[in-house]
Design an enzyme around this catalytic site. Structure first.
Site, PDB file in Angstrom:
ATOM      1  N   THR A 136       0.824  -1.213   0.000  1.00 62.15           N
ATOM      2  CA  THR A 136       0.000   0.000   0.000  1.00 62.15           C
ATOM      3  C   THR A 136       0.854   1.257   0.000  1.00 62.15           C
ATOM      4  O   THR A 136       0.453   2.291  -0.523  1.00 62.15           O
ATOM      5  CB  THR A 136      -0.916  -0.037   1.243  1.00 62.15           C
ATOM      6  OG1 THR A 136      -1.757  -1.175   1.129  1.00 62.15           O
ATOM      7  CG2 THR A 136      -1.782   1.199   1.349  1.00 62.15           C
ATOM      8  N   SER A 147       1.322  -7.528  -0.859  1.00 59.18           N
ATOM      9  CA  SER A 147       2.108  -8.526  -0.115  1.00 59.18           C
ATOM     10  C   SER A 147       1.373  -9.850   0.057  1.00 59.18           C
ATOM     11  O   SER A 147       1.993 -10.852   0.416  1.00 59.18           O
ATOM     12  CB  SER A 147       2.589  -7.977   1.228  1.00 59.18           C
ATOM     13  OG  SER A 147       1.550  -7.888   2.159  1.00 59.18           O
TER      14      SER A 147
HETATM   15  N1  ASP Z   1      -2.796  -5.221   0.497  1.00 58.66           N
HETATM   16  C1  ASP Z   1      -1.684  -4.529   1.009  1.00 58.66           C
HETATM   17  C2  ASP Z   1      -0.435  -5.387   1.060  1.00 58.66           C
HETATM   18  O1  ASP Z   1      -0.211  -6.081   2.024  1.00 58.66           O
HETATM   19  C3  ASP Z   1      -1.942  -3.971   2.328  1.00 58.66           C
HETATM   20  C4  ASP Z   1      -0.877  -3.047   2.763  1.00 58.66           C
HETATM   21  O2  ASP Z   1       0.140  -2.892   2.143  1.00 58.66           O
HETATM   22  O3  ASP Z   1      -1.096  -2.436   3.780  1.00 58.66           O
HETATM   23  O4  ASP Z   1       0.356  -5.280   0.155  1.00 58.66           O
END
Ligand code: ASP
Length: 326
Positions: free
Chosen positions: A15, A62
């Site tokens: 993110t 991730s």
């Molecule tokens: N969906 C994202 C990830 O883990 C969530 C984040 O980065 O906070 O890449």
């Protein structure tokens, strides 16, 4: 004029590198889109902090990280730490969803006093009040600070500095989504610098000499609940899973159904750890589980117990050797 310390930014996505179509979109966005170069350019304040080199290891959400990404990250990190004695520290940008797993993996594999700091963000880079820029700035502050040396792999989020072994994402939204359950963070970072009142010297990395295998073993996590499906354990064992982590109820309890499934399995049982689903607190040795070969995971969360099992299997450890690492 004294030269600025040299830092390396290894970017993996998340993110912190996320982009939404609108500044008010906090939940709907694409993670792992903005490059590390763009992140640095959007934060000119970093120029007065350190001389920063950048490498893009991956640019993914991730949840989509794979063992191949981990392999690339570990190899690069080991190589660069061995080759560059001028490097003061390393910052790794990462999605928050699995950040604690990668931090713990590196803690087990990297033996170097220089700070390795993981950082992410809860709001995409395009959001009003995005938290990524400040988190990244503070991660760099921590990575360049001499006080941060020798404390193992660190995680910086929302001004707090956490140890890789303890840190967990505990909320799906809000910038303060990371906690070190039970013992609290190691310290914090602010205008005055890095403060680590709770830190201890890190234990030596037990797998620092381990050459990572091309094909990583399969290790599954099973979640404890009322009447767990009895077909799961034999199905996983038949599929050749080499390790099992039980997210046991309470202090790592398995149901009689699960115990029977293990007892009834005709072949050898894999390496197995009992963790807990409570979110904090230890799991102790219990003879009724120990005779099945189940070891307690101590205070490790289920995903971190799985990371330990992955490396233990790759290193060919037996139960007694594994138990010495917990
Ligand atoms: N969906 C994202 C990830 O883990 C969530 C984040 O980065 O906070 O890449």
């Amino acid at each position: 004029m004294t030269a600025l310390p040299k830092l390396l930014l290894l970017a993996t996505g998340g993110t912190i590198a996320g982009r939404a179509s609108d500044v008010t979109s906090l939940n709907h966005y694409s993670a792992g889109v903005i490059t590390a170069e763009e992140l640095l350019q959007s934060l000119p304040q970093l120029k007065r902090l350190a001389a920063i080199e950048v490498e893009q290891i991956a640019n993914v959400d991730s949840a989509d990280l794979t063992f191949a990404h981990w392999q690339r990250l570990v190899t690069r990190l080991r190589d660069v730490l061995a080759a560059d004695s001028d490097l003061a520290g390393v910052v790794i940008t990462h999605g928050t969803n699995t950040l604690e797993e990668t931090a713990w993996l590196l803690q087990l594999l990297i033996d170097d006093p220089r700070p390795v700091v993981l950082v992410g963000a809860m709001r995409p880079a395009t959001a009003l009040s995005a938290d990524g820029p400040l988190n990244l700035f503070q991660a760099m502050q921590v990575a360049k600070a001499p006080e941060s040396r020798g404390h193992g792999v660190l995680v910086v989020m929302d001004g707090w500095i956490h140890a890789a072994r303890e840190v967990t994402k505990v909320a799906t939204q809000g910038v303060g989504a990371f906690e070190s359950s039970g013992i609290g963070p190691l310290g914090w970072v602010d205008d005055a610098g890095v403060h680590l009142p709770q830190s201890q010297s890190a234990r030596p990395a037990p797998f620092s000499g381990l050459q990572l295998a091309e094909a990583w073993p399969q290790v599954a996590i099973l979640h404890g609940c009322v009447e767990p499906p009895s077909a799961l354990i034999p199905a996983l064992l038949s599929a050749g899973v080499r390790g099992l982590v039980f997210t046991g109820t309470g202090a790592g309890q398995l149901s009689a159904l699960e115990r029977c499934a293990l007892e009834d399995w005709p072949g050898p049982l894999p390496l197995m750890l009992r963790a807990n689903r409570c979110g904090s607190g230890p799991v102790h040795r219990d003879e009724k589980f120990a005779r099945l070969g189940l070891l307690p995971a101590g205070r490790l969360s289920p995903p971190k117990a799985r990371v330990l099992l992955l490396l233990a299997l790759m290193a060919g450890l037996d139960r007694a050797q594994l138990s010495n690492l917990i």
